[in-house]
Scaffold this motif. Structure first.
Motif, PDB file in Angstrom:
ATOM      1  N   LEU A  96     -19.694 -56.412  34.486  1.00 39.91           N
ATOM      2  CA  LEU A  96     -20.453 -57.644  34.240  1.00 39.91           C
ATOM      3  C   LEU A  96     -19.563 -58.751  33.673  1.00 39.91           C
ATOM      4  O   LEU A  96     -20.061 -59.820  33.315  1.00 39.91           O
ATOM      5  CB  LEU A  96     -21.611 -57.361  33.274  1.00 39.91           C
ATOM      6  N   GLY A  97     -18.276 -58.482  33.575  1.00 40.39           N
ATOM      7  CA  GLY A  97     -17.338 -59.486  33.077  1.00 40.39           C
ATOM      8  C   GLY A  97     -17.188 -59.507  31.567  1.00 40.39           C
ATOM      9  O   GLY A  97     -16.508 -60.383  31.021  1.00 40.39           O
ATOM     10  N   GLN A  98     -17.784 -58.536  30.894  1.00 42.46           N
ATOM     11  CA  GLN A  98     -17.701 -58.466  29.435  1.00 42.46           C
ATOM     12  C   GLN A  98     -16.504 -57.578  29.051  1.00 42.46           C
ATOM     13  O   GLN A  98     -16.637 -56.509  28.460  1.00 42.46           O
ATOM     14  CB  GLN A  98     -19.005 -57.910  28.863  1.00 42.46           C
ATOM     15  N   HIS A  99     -15.317 -58.068  29.378  1.00 44.47           N
ATOM     16  CA  HIS A  99     -14.126 -57.232  29.286  1.00 44.47           C
ATOM     17  C   HIS A  99     -13.775 -56.851  27.845  1.00 44.47           C
ATOM     18  O   HIS A  99     -13.425 -55.697  27.565  1.00 44.47           O
ATOM     19  CB  HIS A  99     -12.949 -57.932  29.957  1.00 44.47           C
ATOM     20  N   GLU A 100     -13.843 -57.787  26.941  1.00 39.56           N
ATOM     21  CA  GLU A 100     -13.482 -57.487  25.554  1.00 39.56           C
ATOM     22  C   GLU A 100     -14.484 -56.526  24.920  1.00 39.56           C
ATOM     23  O   GLU A 100     -14.118 -55.644  24.153  1.00 39.56           O
ATOM     24  CB  GLU A 100     -13.383 -58.788  24.742  1.00 39.56           C
ATOM     25  N   GLN A 101     -15.759 -56.707  25.250  1.00 37.34           N
ATOM     26  CA  GLN A 101     -16.781 -55.785  24.733  1.00 37.34           C
ATOM     27  C   GLN A 101     -16.557 -54.368  25.272  1.00 37.34           C
ATOM     28  O   GLN A 101     -16.752 -53.384  24.555  1.00 37.34           O
ATOM     29  CB  GLN A 101     -18.190 -56.264  25.107  1.00 37.34           C
ATOM     30  N   ALA A 102     -16.123 -54.300  26.540  1.00 35.28           N
ATOM     31  CA  ALA A 102     -15.848 -52.991  27.137  1.00 35.28           C
ATOM     32  C   ALA A 102     -14.711 -52.290  26.408  1.00 35.28           C
ATOM     33  O   ALA A 102     -14.785 -51.094  26.088  1.00 35.28           O
ATOM     34  CB  ALA A 102     -15.506 -53.158  28.617  1.00 35.28           C
TER      35      ALA A 102
END
Length: 295
Positions: free
Chosen positions: A78-84
């Motif tokens: 979903l593009g939430q790379h830092e959260q991942a």
């Protein structure tokens, strides 16, 4: 039924089964069904619902590692790379990670690194490896079980033990208690062929705690106990096995022997039986086939 459908890659069918389970099963197992349904959403590339279910999973059980992995994948897609990445850091902070969980953690970190490298090069397939690595990771327990079955049927018992052990670790990480017990029973069959009677007793005892009076597990444990000269316990297992399957020739013959051994022991005779079939590799327990996973 949901697990069977998932193995067949019938993800919409599996999703329906897991949804039904969420509405009908106990609170104790809810996190597993949310995790499994998240896996279906990820396989269908429905990342938002996948994230919702994975998040619900870890909220219900903050120690369930697979939920974090699926949450990470959904976030990344979903593009939430830092959260991942932050989610994976949470996993690293969890105590007592299993080897299989640590391996999946490494796979995800490597996939994220490859994906970011491709993204920097403007390659369109930037997220492909991450998706491939993630949602199918939970199915690796079933794949390891299949490889163990093949090795067993080919007479490669040491190799089968390795595959079954990894399958147990991965299925246990998924919270699939019954499937773990079935694989433990199969691993016990390998240990029988290898003459490791103590390991047979340990695996069969664990399997019976979940599978109840499984006849094969009772017979395997009974034969192993006989080889360890624990005759009363072995007799109890064979008696229980015959109560469940009165046609079992292996249990009938073993029980007949054990009645004599127990009687002799009670009379304080030393009875030496070097030709007891339970001390041989192969017969009679080679007639006990391994079990398939059937949910």
């Amino acid at each position: 039924m949901g697990n069977n459908a998932f193995q067949r890659k019938e993800y919409k069918t599996a999703l329906a089964h897991y949804t039904r389970a969420i509405h009908t099963q106990s609170q104790q197992s809810l996190h597993v069904y949310y995790s499994n349904r998240a896996a279906c959403h990820l396989a269908l590339k429905d990342y938002k619902n996948g994230l919702d279910d994975a998040s619900q999973c870890v909220a219900l059980n903050p120690k369930f590692v697979k939920g974090y992995f699926r949450q990470c994948v959904a976030m990344y897609e979903l593009g939430q790379h830092e959260q991942a990445k932050a989610t994976l850091e949470c996993v690293k902070a969890l105590p007592n990670l299993k080897d299989s969980e640590a391996a999946d953690l490494t796979r995800l970190e490597e996939s994220i690194a490859v994906s970011e490298a491709r993204s920097n090069q403007n390659e369109s397939s930037a997220g492909a490896d991450l998706l491939e690595c993630s949602w199918d990771a939970g199915d690796m327990g079933f794949e390891m079980k299949r490889q163990g079955d093949a090795a067993f049927k080919g007479g490669l018992f040491d190799q089968a033990v390795v595959h079954y052990t990894e399958a147990i670790q991965r299925l246990d990480a998924e919270g699939l208690e019954k499937e773990v017990a079935i694989v433990q029973n199969n691993r016990a069959a390998c240990y029988q062929q290898l003459g490791n009677h103590l390991a047979v007793v340990e695996d069969c005892t664990s399997a019976l705690a979940v599978l109840g009076g499984n006849c094969k597990a009772l017979i395997r444990r009974g034969l192993a106990l006989e080889s360890l000269e624990q005759y009363p316990q072995a007799l109890a297992d064979m008696t229980a096995a015959l109560e469940r399957d009165s046609r079992s020739a292996i249990a009938f013959k073993a029980r007949s022997r054990l009645v004599k051994y127990v009687k002799a022991k009670q009379e304080e005779f030393v009875l030496v039986c070097p030709n007891s079939p339970s001390a041989q590799i192969g017969e009679p327990w080679s007639g006990l086939e391994i079990d398939e996973l059937c949910i």
